[in-house]
Write a protein that holds these residues in place. Sequence first.
Motif, short mmCIF file in Angstrom:
data_model
loop_
_atom_site.label_atom_id
_atom_site.label_comp_id
_atom_site.label_asym_id
_atom_site.label_seq_id
_atom_site.Cartn_x
_atom_site.Cartn_y
_atom_site.Cartn_z
N GLU A 136 41.43 46.21 35.39
CA GLU A 136 41.42 45.37 36.59
C GLU A 136 42.77 44.69 36.73
O GLU A 136 43.30 44.12 35.76
N HIS B 166 40.64 47.50 41.21
CA HIS B 166 39.81 48.10 40.16
C HIS B 166 40.23 49.56 40.02
O HIS B 166 40.09 50.34 40.96
N TYR C 81 43.50 38.59 45.07
CA TYR C 81 43.18 39.99 45.34
C TYR C 81 43.07 40.71 43.99
O TYR C 81 43.81 40.40 43.04
N THR C 82 42.16 41.65 43.90
CA THR C 82 42.01 42.41 42.66
C THR C 82 41.94 43.90 42.96
O THR C 82 41.36 44.32 43.98
N GLN D 137 39.69 44.48 46.25
CA GLN D 137 38.82 43.45 46.79
C GLN D 137 39.66 42.23 47.15
O GLN D 137 40.50 41.79 46.36
N ASN D 138 39.42 41.72 48.35
CA ASN D 138 40.14 40.52 48.78
C ASN D 138 39.42 39.28 48.25
O ASN D 138 38.32 39.38 47.69
N ASN E 157 32.04 36.51 47.36
CA ASN E 157 30.66 36.97 47.61
C ASN E 157 30.07 37.63 46.37
O ASN E 157 28.87 37.52 46.10
N TYR E 158 30.90 38.33 45.62
CA TYR E 158 30.43 38.97 44.38
C TYR E 158 29.99 37.91 43.37
O TYR E 158 28.93 38.03 42.75
N GLU F 144 35.70 38.92 49.29
CA GLU F 144 34.79 39.86 48.63
C GLU F 144 34.53 39.44 47.19
O GLU F 144 33.39 39.57 46.70
N ASN F 145 35.55 38.95 46.51
CA ASN F 145 35.34 38.43 45.15
C ASN F 145 34.42 37.21 45.15
O ASN F 145 33.57 37.05 44.27
N SER G 148 39.98 50.79 43.87
CA SER G 148 39.44 50.02 45.00
C SER G 148 40.08 48.63 44.94
O SER G 148 40.52 48.18 43.89
#
Length: 298
Positions: free
Chosen positions: A62, A127, A124-125, A93-94, A100-101, A97-98, A91
């Motif tokens: 990650e 994966h 931002y991440t 994730q902004n 919400n996860y 999105e992180n 992929s």
Amino acid sequence: MSFRAFMNSVREGFKGIARHPLVTIASITTILLMLIVMSAFFMFSANVRSIMRKLSQEPPIEVYMKLQVTEEELNQTALAIDADPAIIEYSVQNPEENYNYFKTNLGSSASILDDFDYNTYLPYTFHVQISDPAMAQDVVNRLTMLPGVAKVSQESNVMHFLTRAKSMVNLATVISFIVLFVIALFIISNMVRISVYSRASEIEIMKFVGATNSYIRLPYIIEGALVGLISALCAWAISIFAYRTLFYQVMEGVDLNSFYALIPAGNVMWWVLIIASVIGVLIGAIGSGISVRKYIKV
């Protein structure tokens, strides 16, 4: 050796199969059983390697970007990941999105994040999925050097385990094939020796009238190769039928894309055919050649 002599040897090889039916059946059965074991082990090891490959490709790496990362730095990171030959998929994730996860994982306690400013505190991440766990450290080193990257995380213990497991499975496959090949070669050479012994007088006469060693030996080698090929085709049919039956029983209701899904029979059947045919022909031909050697030294 002339073409006519070669074709005569081929005909004699075919005749030899029918000349001693009991010995032929015993030889076919012996090679057949060995090839079934080899085929079963090959399909087992292929499924083990497939599972390990899927596990190694599950995002173990990650990439965490800096909190104030720019659009240009994000694009540079994405381009670098796209160009890396060891990376097969990724992929991104902004922060939202992180966020919400994290809320989803908190379940009933998610309300504590209601007023959380994710744009300020979450990055931002990326994966990343790689093709080979042995390449993990090199990938981490390259990603760490990218502008805008704050941290690159990997499950090193998992990576080391997968690398060792992959090497062990490959080594076990090679050793097992060699051991089974030697055992089958020893057994078939003794089986064919019976057929050769029954024709010892004929071989001696041929030798005395001027027949060359290769001319005497070739029909037996062809006979052994044909026996091996017949055994291989039978072993292939039995192995694939058994594997297909097992596949439909085990995979009923299982997603084919899951980590523990078996390889469909259609993906391994031709490899099994090639391997069984090559090994069967080699065992039959070499075993016959070894058996007839002592009888042509007149």
